[in-house]
Design a protein around this motif. Structure first.
Motif: not given
Lengths: 391, 254, 423
Positions: C40-41, C44, C199, C201-202, C205, C279, C363, C366-367, C373-375, C378
């Motif tokens: 999890f950690m 990133t 996910g 902004e930069a 865009r 991390t 997941i 689930m979202m 860029l989203y995980p 899990i």
């Protein structure tokens, strides 16, 4: 029920050491669950608090032409700071920043940078701008660690900077890197050079102008200002918030494991006590208690552990968590290649919701877990039980 | 233009040049006079030229050839002839606007804003450098600050300071050949006085009565690596008959 | 004697089964949590690896020095041969060439005139060859908002927000204006295949993703690439190994040549060393706290288990057993319980963690609105630590707990202990 409660309480207190051991361990798991969950949340929220400290403060006014993702808009996006902000700026609660496109020539390589003019005496950002208030052989500048690494610059280095003034005329001079900072916020570091605002005003012929105005207080109601766009904090952190949301799934797994820890603590106690207290159970039944009542008694007794644990936990947990949320938890880091100590502080994020739900869940879960082995009682043969015979 | 007239024009031009060429022997002209003469040499109403641009990058050199038609200072049309990748790429400059046409995409794109600040074909020149077509006399005040011998040529050293405020360079130093009124070296300075760019002009020849440097070497002085950009005119003709339609966006697609 | 004790434990279920179950569950939780937190950690870090840094990254020396400027003029050349060499020398990594570029996206109207234009940052990645793992690596398929994946040369993906701003829809053509490797202006037409949500902004865009071969044609980068990423087949960053590989590779390179390839491990890239360190440190701290808590729970279990046997001790002492002997047997028992519980727990924990390693639990469903860029899953990550970490709470605290409880044997009189039988 009242007798059951009373009896359960007496039994608990009567058990003395054993009860207190259980209660203390359980209370400890309460505090650890809440604390660790808070730390994990804090880890995720770190990006947001770093942004606040290094980049956005409590929110910003942007020049209407400014587009943070298009450096080419910079040449158009500057204007004289609106007068109404003068007081706030004087108090240090608002920091104007002027941004100008430039080119840095470290070792003769061309590197596009954004030159940011900032008041050396500001304390709204954690940027070590006070270092800019010095006299060196060139314009004093601070840069982020990422930029320092990218451009292979070290503290004390002299490097040529070229820019264009308001009219588009080229100018160039040497800057001196007086400090390097590490922020964890790429937007505050990447390809950026911070110099004193007054100097940039003179360099660019834009006396009194700014591109961004960052204010400290995020809660204050703010008015729109002609020529400027108000960007409240929640707008600036929107994309981070979105990512945080997606992390909740991962967070919940962590939370469940923590709850299992508490469950395990109580489960062990309950199974053991039922196993070892068969004689007592037999006595209760012989005294005319129904089995359900005995099961109830044991469940209540065990669940009472968790209630006591909440009280004990609150006793030391509340001050501890409150102190943590304020002071954060810092772990030391090795100084990097550039001799910068990168102490890392995480501020655990506790919400009332988290605390209440944790307490409730643990109480419910321990009750269920205590009930579960207690059902065994219902199956016991009272005479055997009375004799203490292990079944 | 018939051959005979051409000769006449040539003779006339040569006569004029001689007159000018003899002048320095008589009197030291003022800085403004020198600049005016330089402008007269370098600018023309009408020209067609083929040129080679050699870009000396850190990773080897590249050569591009092109043909340019220009009328006055405001209108020009360039077509790239080689290398194959650039062949057929055309650029049109009209007044303050610049368009580029690429045959592979069949698109005409206007180059504006920050794109003007980008380098032309990887050279040390930007589109903006190309676009600024004002004469030196219009934009700079000049003073003679000395004389120097440069490559066995006598030169006046002129210091130019901006008299309008929208120039890329605040000041220039130019070395002007005392006989031919051609700058042999130009240095471009930042407001702070830091040297930004240098141009060395050579292969000065006389065409149609005017002196013209056929080779210019540009170099960005802050950047290291690479030996600058060499701009060579392989063929130049003045006073050609250039049809007007060439300076239209429609011509880009042909 | 040990045999006798084990027999005793075997027959007296209350002395063995429950404590072993409790220890096993505790150890299992500890092992699983360790693997989970590491995964999890590290998410990133892995995200950065997949998107930009690789576990190792090969660039020319000059490119590395100017990386933030996307200097394609300094790109690697003869990439096919280099990639082949790397695959042979370091087969544990998957190698992927990428080209990053900046430029403008220009959308034409029906007359071919510019309708809209916007600055863009692009990535040329291998979207079309069958052996490429890039699409999965970047989670592209799941992040498509409109249209579809790139299926043939000349197609491109744009960020959804960017495409809306430009007014370009799947199926439309647009022109990419960029700079070739040699600095010339380059124009290249693409057909929009689909749009993506990043996910970030930069990136939302102004991003464009194209197949690397198209990028090569557009930017005149024949067999060249800005960067060559190496990603461990395990999917997890291994700093020690990465550093070793980078060292081995660089040792054979010419130091003087600015265009010779250099390899950098993730941690050697700007800011990443710090991120990895932060991390790892935080993971260790969080796990340590959990282990302490778990140790306390198991210690308590051991302690309670001992306390409850005071009656039995009384009987045994009354029968003439030496206090020392009694204490020793008690410890032996706890060693056995702790060991058995820890082994079972570690096995169970590893099993549970292995189920969530690799792909993990998806997941994305689930979202709402998944993004690149989203995980997307899990995931757990099993590290060598997982094989021993459970023994700390499992074995140690059980023994310590029992030892403390056993002290009562010495402190109290036989009669007193005997009496506690009644309690």
């Amino acid at each position: 029920m009242k007798t059951a409660l009373k009896l359960a309480y007496r039994n608990l207190v009567g058990a003395g050491l054993r009860t207190w051991l259980n209660v203390i361990v359980l209370s400890f798991s309460f505090v650890v669950i809440i604390w660790l969950k808070g730390i994990m949340m804090g880890w995720d929220y770190q990006a947001k608090s770093d942004m606040t400290d290094w980049q956005i403060g409590g929110g910003q006014y942007w020049h209407e032409q400014y587009d943070s993702f298009d450096p080419f808009t910079l040449s158009e996006s500057h204007a004289v700071i609106p007068e109404q902000f003068n007081k706030e700026i004087a108090l240090g609660d608002m920091v104007p920043m002027l941004m100008v496109q430039g080119t840095l020539y470290p070792q003769g390589r061309m590197q596009s940078v954004t030159i940011k003019g900032i008041d050396p005496h500001q304390n709204l950002f954690l940027l070590p701008t006070h270092r800019l208030d010095t006299v060196v052989d060139g314009i004093p500048a601070i840069i982020g660690l990422a930029t320092a690494q990218d451009m292979q610059l070290e503290k004390g280095d002299l490097v040529t900077l070229r820019w264009r003034d308001a009219n588009g005329t080229f100018d160039a001079t040497d800057i001196v890197v007086v400090d390097i900072f590490s922020s964890n916020v790429p937007a505050a570091e990447a390809s950026q050079v911070y110099i004193p605002l007054q100097t940039l005003w003179e360099m660019s012929d834009m006396e009194g102008e700014a591109t961004l105005l960052t204010f400290r207080d995020e809660d204050e109601e703010r008015a729109e200002v002609q020529g400027w766009v108000l960007k409240p904090k929640e707008v600036l952190t929107a994309s981070v918030d979105k990512i945080l949301k997606t992390k909740t799934a991962g967070q919940s797994v962590f939370y469940i494991i923590l709850l299992l820890l508490a469950m395990l603590a109580i489960f062990d106690t309950q199974v053991l006590s039922i196993f070892r207290r068969q004689k007592e159970i037999g006595t209760y039944i012989a005294l005319g208690y129904t089995r359900r009542e005995v099961v109830g008694l044991f469940t209540v007794e065990c669940a009472m552990h968790s209630i006591l644990a909440v009280l004990v936990g609150a006793l030391y947990g509340i001050p501890f968590l409150a102190w943590q949320a304020k002071a954060g938890w810092t772990i030391p880091m090795d100084a990097g290649d550039f001799g910068i100590a990168m102490a890392q502080t995480i501020y655990p994020v506790f919400s009332i919701g988290l605390i209440i739900s944790t307490v409730l869940i643990v109480v419910v879960v321990t009750t269920v877990v205590s009930y579960w082995p207690s059902r065994k009682i219902a199956k016991m043969n009272p005479t055997e039980a009375l004799r203490g015979r292990i079944q | 233009m018939n051959y005979y007239r051409h000769i006449t024009v040539m003779k006339f031009a040569i006569a004029i040049i001689f007159t000018f060429a003899l002048m320095p022997l008589h009197a030291q002209p003022t800085a403004d006079q020198i600049l005016e003469r330089v402008d007269r040499n370098l600018s023309s109403d009408n020209r067609v030229f083929e040129s080679t641009m050699i870009i000396h990058g850190a990773r080897g050199s590249r050569t591009l050839t092109s043909r340019t038609y220009a009328v006055g200072e405001k209108r020009s049309f360039t077509e790239y002839l080689s290398p194959p990748r650039e062949e057929g790429t055309k650029m049109l400059k009209l007044e303050e606007q610049l368009w580029i046409y690429s045959p592979s995409t069949d698109r005409t794109i206007q180059i504006s804003g920050h794109m003007l600040r980008q380098s032309v074909m990887g050279s040390d020149l930007s589109y903006e450098d190309m676009m600024d077509d004002r004469k030196l006399t219009e934009t700079y005040d000049a003073t003679v600050i000395g004389s120097e011998v440069l490559d066995e040529r006598n030169t006046w050293v002129l210091e130019l300071t901006a008299k309008v405020d929208d120039l890329a360079y605040e000041s220039l130093k130019i070395w002007v050949d005392t006989e031919r009124y051609i700058p042999l070296k130009e240095e471009f300075y930042a407001k702070s006085g830091k040297l930004l760019k240098r141009a060395v002009l050579s292969d000065v020849v006389q065409i149609d009565g005017r002196w013209f440097p056929k080779t210019i070497l540009y170099k960005d002085m802050l950047k290291q690596g690479g030996d600058g950009t060499e701009f060579k005119i392989t063929d130049i003709r003045f006073n050609e008959n250039i049809p007007d339609y060439i300076f239209s966006k429609a011509a880009l697609k042909q | 004697m040990i045999r006798f004790l084990i027999k005793g434990l075997y027959y007296d279920k209350s002395r063995s089964r429950l404590p072993i179950i409790v220890v096993a569950i505790g150890v299992m939780l500890a092992v699983f949590l360790n693997a989970y937190i590491t995964g999890f950690m590290g998410e990133t870090v892995e995200l950065n690896a997949r998107f930009a840094n690789g576990h190792v990254k090969v660039m020319t020396k000059a490119y590395a020095e100017n990386e933030s400027q996307l200097p394609n003029d300094l790109a690697l050349t003869e990439v096919t041969a280099l990639k082949k060499e790397l695959s042979e020398r370091f087969p544990e990594l998957d190698w992927a060439a990428r080209i990053q570029f900046g430029g403008l996206v220009d959308v034409p109207d029906e007359n071919g005139e510019t309708l809209s234009q916007g600055p863009t940052t692009g990535m040329g990645i291998d979207l079309l060859s069958s052996e490429s793992m890039e699409i999965e690596r970047l989670n592209i398929r799941e992040s498509i908002v409109r249209g579809r994946m790139v299926q043939q040369p000349g197609e491109a993906l744009l960020a959804e927000e960017f495409s809306r701003k430009l007014g370009v829809n799947p199926g439309d053509e647009f022109t990419l204006i960029s700079t070739t490797m040699h600095g010339s202006m380059s124009l290249y037409n693409f057909k929009l295949a689909g749009t993506l949500s990043f996910g970030n902004e930069a990136m939302d865009r102004g991003s464009i993703i194209v197949d690397i071969e198209d990028a090569r044609t557009a930017l005149d980068m024949d067999d060249a690439a800005g960067i060559l990423l190496g990603i461990f087949d395990t999917g997890f960053y291994d700093d020690e190994r990465a550093l070793e590989i980078a060292y081995t590779f660089n040792a054979g390179m010419d130091d003087e040549d600015e265009y010779a390839p250099v390899m950098k491990s993730l941690t050697q890239q700007s800011g990443m060393g710090q991120l990895v360190e932060v991390t790892e440190k935080w993971s260790v701290y969080i796990i340590a706290i959990f282990i302490v808590a778990m140790a306390l729970v198991l210690w308590n279990a051991g302690l309670l288990g001992g306390l409850r046997r005071y009656g039995e001790f009384g009987v045994r002492l009354a029968m003439g057993e030496e206090k020392d002997h009694l204490y020793r047997t008690l410890i032996y028992e706890s060693v056995f319980i702790g060991l058995t519980g820890s082994i079972i727990g570690t096995a169970l924990g590893l099993f549970a963690a292995s189920l969530l390693q690799g792909d993990g639990i998806d997941i994305t469903g689930m979202m709402e609105g998944s993004a690149m860029l989203y995980p997307s899953a899990i995931r757990t990550r099993i590290t060598p630590t997982d094989y021993y970490i459970g023994f700390i709470p499992g074995l140690l605290s059980t023994i310590v707990g029992t030892m403390l409880a056993g002290l009562g044997i010495y402190k109290r009189k036989t009669s007193q202990l005997f009496k506690e039988l009644e309690a």
